[in-house]
Design a protein around this motif. Structure first.
Motif, PDB file in Angstrom:
ATOM      1  N   GLY A   1     -13.240  -9.322 -14.950  1.00  0.00           N
ATOM      2  CA  GLY A   1     -11.761  -9.074 -15.455  1.00  0.00           C
ATOM      3  C   GLY A   1     -10.759  -9.818 -14.687  1.00  0.00           C
ATOM      4  O   GLY A   1     -10.916 -10.607 -14.205  1.00  0.00           O
ATOM      5  N   HIS A   2      -9.446  -9.236 -14.777  1.00  0.00           N
ATOM      6  CA  HIS A   2      -8.339  -9.885 -14.301  1.00  0.00           C
ATOM      7  C   HIS A   2      -7.862  -8.982 -13.176  1.00  0.00           C
ATOM      8  O   HIS A   2      -7.672  -7.900 -13.474  1.00  0.00           O
ATOM      9  N   GLY A   3      -7.363  -9.339 -12.061  1.00  0.00           N
ATOM     10  CA  GLY A   3      -6.900  -8.676 -11.069  1.00  0.00           C
ATOM     11  C   GLY A   3      -5.640  -8.943 -10.428  1.00  0.00           C
ATOM     12  O   GLY A   3      -5.339 -10.582 -10.227  1.00  0.00           O
ATOM     13  N   GLU A   4      -4.640  -8.133 -10.188  1.00  0.00           N
ATOM     14  CA  GLU A   4      -3.273  -8.445  -9.679  1.00  0.00           C
ATOM     15  C   GLU A   4      -3.160  -7.531  -8.675  1.00  0.00           C
ATOM     16  O   GLU A   4      -3.371  -6.215  -8.593  1.00  0.00           O
ATOM     17  N   THR A   5      -2.373  -7.790  -7.484  1.00  0.00           N
ATOM     18  CA  THR A   5      -1.992  -6.801  -6.436  1.00  0.00           C
ATOM     19  C   THR A   5      -0.366  -6.962  -6.341  1.00  0.00           C
ATOM     20  O   THR A   5       0.313  -7.829  -6.068  1.00  0.00           O
ATOM     21  N   VAL A   6       0.020  -5.749  -6.256  1.00  0.00           N
ATOM     22  CA  VAL A   6       1.726  -5.655  -6.200  1.00  0.00           C
ATOM     23  C   VAL A   6       2.111  -5.089  -4.792  1.00  0.00           C
ATOM     24  O   VAL A   6       1.617  -3.865  -4.629  1.00  0.00           O
ATOM     25  N   GLU A   7       2.564  -5.796  -3.927  1.00  0.00           N
ATOM     26  CA  GLU A   7       3.176  -5.245  -2.899  1.00  0.00           C
ATOM     27  C   GLU A   7       4.608  -5.015  -2.596  1.00  0.00           C
ATOM     28  O   GLU A   7       4.898  -4.627  -1.579  1.00  0.00           O
TER      29      GLU A   7
ATOM     30  N   THR B   1       8.411  -4.158  -5.156  1.00  0.00           N
ATOM     31  CA  THR B   1       8.664  -3.783  -6.349  1.00  0.00           C
ATOM     32  C   THR B   1       8.834  -5.172  -7.407  1.00  0.00           C
ATOM     33  O   THR B   1       8.362  -5.183  -8.617  1.00  0.00           O
ATOM     34  N   ALA B   2       9.547  -5.971  -7.045  1.00  0.00           N
ATOM     35  CA  ALA B   2       9.442  -7.303  -7.863  1.00  0.00           C
ATOM     36  C   ALA B   2       8.467  -7.917  -8.369  1.00  0.00           C
ATOM     37  O   ALA B   2       8.461  -8.794  -9.428  1.00  0.00           O
ATOM     38  N   ASP B   3       7.325  -7.551  -7.511  1.00  0.00           N
ATOM     39  CA  ASP B   3       5.900  -8.273  -7.972  1.00  0.00           C
ATOM     40  C   ASP B   3       5.376  -7.690  -9.286  1.00  0.00           C
ATOM     41  O   ASP B   3       4.578  -8.328  -9.910  1.00  0.00           O
ATOM     42  N   PHE B   4       5.902  -6.218  -9.853  1.00  0.00           N
ATOM     43  CA  PHE B   4       5.081  -5.731 -10.783  1.00  0.00           C
ATOM     44  C   PHE B   4       5.414  -6.341 -11.979  1.00  0.00           C
ATOM     45  O   PHE B   4       4.224  -6.729 -12.721  1.00  0.00           O
ATOM     46  N   ALA B   5       6.361  -6.870 -12.463  1.00  0.00           N
ATOM     47  CA  ALA B   5       6.764  -7.313 -13.856  1.00  0.00           C
ATOM     48  C   ALA B   5       5.919  -8.488 -14.120  1.00  0.00           C
ATOM     49  O   ALA B   5       4.897  -8.605 -15.143  1.00  0.00           O
ATOM     50  N   PRO B   6       5.920  -9.516 -13.356  1.00  0.00           N
ATOM     51  CA  PRO B   6       5.195 -10.643 -13.437  1.00  0.00           C
ATOM     52  C   PRO B   6       3.665 -10.422 -13.574  1.00  0.00           C
ATOM     53  O   PRO B   6       2.938 -11.192 -14.253  1.00  0.00           O
TER      54      PRO B   6
ATOM     55  N   ALA C   1       7.991  -0.499   0.231  1.00  0.00           N
ATOM     56  CA  ALA C   1       8.291  -2.010  -0.254  1.00  0.00           C
ATOM     57  C   ALA C   1       8.327  -1.790  -1.765  1.00  0.00           C
ATOM     58  O   ALA C   1       8.794  -2.696  -2.601  1.00  0.00           O
ATOM     59  N   VAL C   2       7.345  -0.756  -2.315  1.00  0.00           N
ATOM     60  CA  VAL C   2       7.160  -0.573  -3.917  1.00  0.00           C
ATOM     61  C   VAL C   2       7.735   0.453  -4.080  1.00  0.00           C
ATOM     62  O   VAL C   2       7.612   1.521  -3.516  1.00  0.00           O
TER      63      VAL C   2
END
Length: 549
Positions: free
Chosen positions: A500-506, A508-513, A360-361
């Motif tokens: 710190g700050h954390g993000e999870t990308v599952e 492809t469209a999640d990455f930019a934001p 999916a990524v």
């Protein structure tokens, strides 16, 4: 009369040291006490390997020795990973190690190690100081050794009693930089060889470059219509969008570029050693006798003829060489002028990421986004692993001092390097790339970024395996998986736990934001990409590797 600890700090100040990286230890408390009243900035790290890698990044990006202090025994052995990186990468580093007191030596005292023997093969010079009065002499010499010829790491062992004893010593003077310059005879000979060539190729590598030298190299390439490649993990030495750029000469080389180098009739190697990785296991340039006419430019005479017999050896630093040769111009338009743009076109094709892949990524669109969004002066760091292919193949470097990555292929480098880079250049974007296995080798230095408010962004490419080893395993022993699976933490939650700050990308469209939120947070951030382990390289899946085995 001053303590040995104070003499060390005085000598560091005299040699222009503005910051050190350390893990504190009781074996060098006298130095820490002297640092209390010094303008030198002290960066405390969480593990000695990370501290040494920060010092390496400092030396790599500035050309000035990165300074690291660690305690004896386990502290020193932890730091050895960073010293090995600095040695193989020709980076100036000075490691100071607390040592057992003189009366306890040779008794296998608490945490005692013979550092001359331990570091003898992975450092340029190792010395133990046993007379506090000689500290200014040895520290200044360490700066000279670390920066001259082929730069590298110096290790100084400091017995505890020597640091606390009082001594009268002359004030330390700064080291005298040593430059090696080409002679007119060598420049004339090179000009003649270029005049006879039909298919020349230039490979840039090594250290002792600066922004001015990179600019002069561009001028030389333009004047002579020369195709230029950068050695493994030295991509910041030439603008990738310049029409003379032909690509990186490293692991997974563009086959068209490899063919061009093999078919070249003259190779001009400037600054690099052309070791196993950039030479494709000594096949692009055969050792010891290359098929091509080889002109090797290196600051250390010991490297000239060590691996390859050059037709012309020029003992000069890259910066001095390009300064001297920049005024030379060809008598007529070179015969190869029409071929150089074709190599650049081949590079552009090779460095255009794929839009699709398993899972999916998709890393290709992510790299395209970063290329459009990041400024030219952004600094990218990484350690080792298959994830790094996406950075090295698809990031188009534009400026000097924008890359920090170990040619030795050491894992765990990216995060501590990013901390050092951001501390050195707080106004610039600093992005660390790491695999899941790579990050967890020195990920504790994310706490250092939080402690000093250094808003790095760590992109963790998590595929749940030691990817490079699994790839080799599937190729050599298909279907017999062992010791390469990983069960990982929630990296975004880990970032938040550190402060710190954390993000999870599952997707492809999640990455930019996610990346933009991380950037806007003003905090050290982790952006975790959950990548399908099938996406093991940009062009081949794990199944394809297994099936072709």
């Amino acid at each position: 009369m001053k303590t040995g600890g104070q003499l060390i700090v005085d000598a560091l100040e005299a040699n222009g040291t503005d910051r050190i990286y350390c893990v504190p230890g009781e074996s060098y408390l006298a130095v820490l006490d002297a640092l209390h009243d010094s303008p030198i900035r002290t960066i405390v790290c969480r593990q000695e390997g990370g501290a040494a890698m920060m010092a390496d990044c400092h030396g790599r990006l500035t050309g000035k020795p990165g300074i690291c202090f660690v305690t004896r025994g386990p502290g020193a052995t932890n730091a050895s990973a960073g010293i090995h990186i600095a040695m193989q990468d020709s980076v100036p580093v000075i490691l100071f190690i607390g040592q057992v007191a003189s009366h306890a030596k040779q008794r296998e005292a608490f945490q005692e190690v013979d550092y001359v023997r331990f570091f003898g093969d992975i450092a340029k010079w190792v010395v133990e100081i046993d007379d506090a009065a000689r500290i200014p002499e040895f520290v200044t010499r360490a700066f000279a050794v670390a920066t001259s010829g082929r730069p590298g790491p110096v290790v100084i062992s400091l017995p505890e009693d020597m640091l606390t004893s009082l001594a009268e010593a002359p004030a330390a003077l700064p080291h005298t930089p040593v430059e090696t310059r080409p002679g007119e005879a060598e420049l004339d000979a090179l000009e003649k060889l270029l005049g006879k060539a039909k298919r020349p190729f230039v490979i840039l590598g090594g250290t002792r470059w600066d922004a001015a030298a990179v600019a002069r190299m561009r001028t030389i390439a333009e004047a002579w219509s020369l195709p230029v490649g950068c050695s493994f993990r030295r991509q910041m030495l030439f603008d990738h969008l310049h029409p003379n750029y032909a690509g990186d000469v490293g692991i997974g080389i563009n086959p068209k570029l490899a063919t061009a180098i093999k078919q070249a009739d003259l190779v001009l190697l400037i600054g690099g050693r052309m070791g196993e990785m950039p030479s494709s296991d000594y096949t692009l340039l055969k050792s010891p006798y290359p098929d091509q006419t080889l002109v090797h430019v290196h600051a250390d005479a010991g490297e000239l003829g060590r691996v390859y017999r050059p037709t012309l050896a020029i003992n000069a630093s890259p910066s001095a060489f390009v300064e001297a040769f920049a005024g030379r111009k060809p008598a007529a338009t070179p015969a190869w002028a029409d071929e150089t743009p074709k190599l650049h076109t081949a590079y552009l094709d090779w460095s255009t990421p794929p839009e699709s892949g398993p899972g999916a990524v998709q890393m290709g669109p992510i790299m395209n986004y970063l290329e459009k969004m990041l400024p030219d002066d952004a600094i990218l760091t990484n350690g080792a692993g298959n994830y790094a292919t996406w950075v090295h193949r698809f990031h188009r470097s534009r400026r000097f001092a924008t890359q920090a990555a170990p040619t030795s292929g050491s894992m765990g480098y990216g995060t501590p390097a990013a901390v050092a880079a951001k501390e050195l250049f707080p106004e610039r974007d600093v992005i660390a790339f790491a695999g899941d296995g790579c990050f967890l080798m020195n990920g504790q230095e994310f706490a250092t970024a939080v402690q000093y408010d250094l808003p790095i962004i760590v992109v963790v490419v998590n595929n749940g395996i030691y990817g490079t080893i699994r790839m080799h395993q599937e190729r050599e022993y298909p279907g017999r998986v062992v010791a390469t699976d990983l069960k990982n933490p929630d990296f975004a939650a880990l970032a938040r736990a550190y402060g710190g700050h954390g993000e999870t990308v599952e997707k492809t469209a999640d990455f930019a934001p996610a990346f933009e939120r991380a950037r806007a947070s003003g905090k050290p951030s982790i952006v975790e990409i959950r990548l399908d382990p099938e996406a093991i390289t940009p062009t081949r899946t794990m199944t394809q590797i297994r099936d072709r085995a």
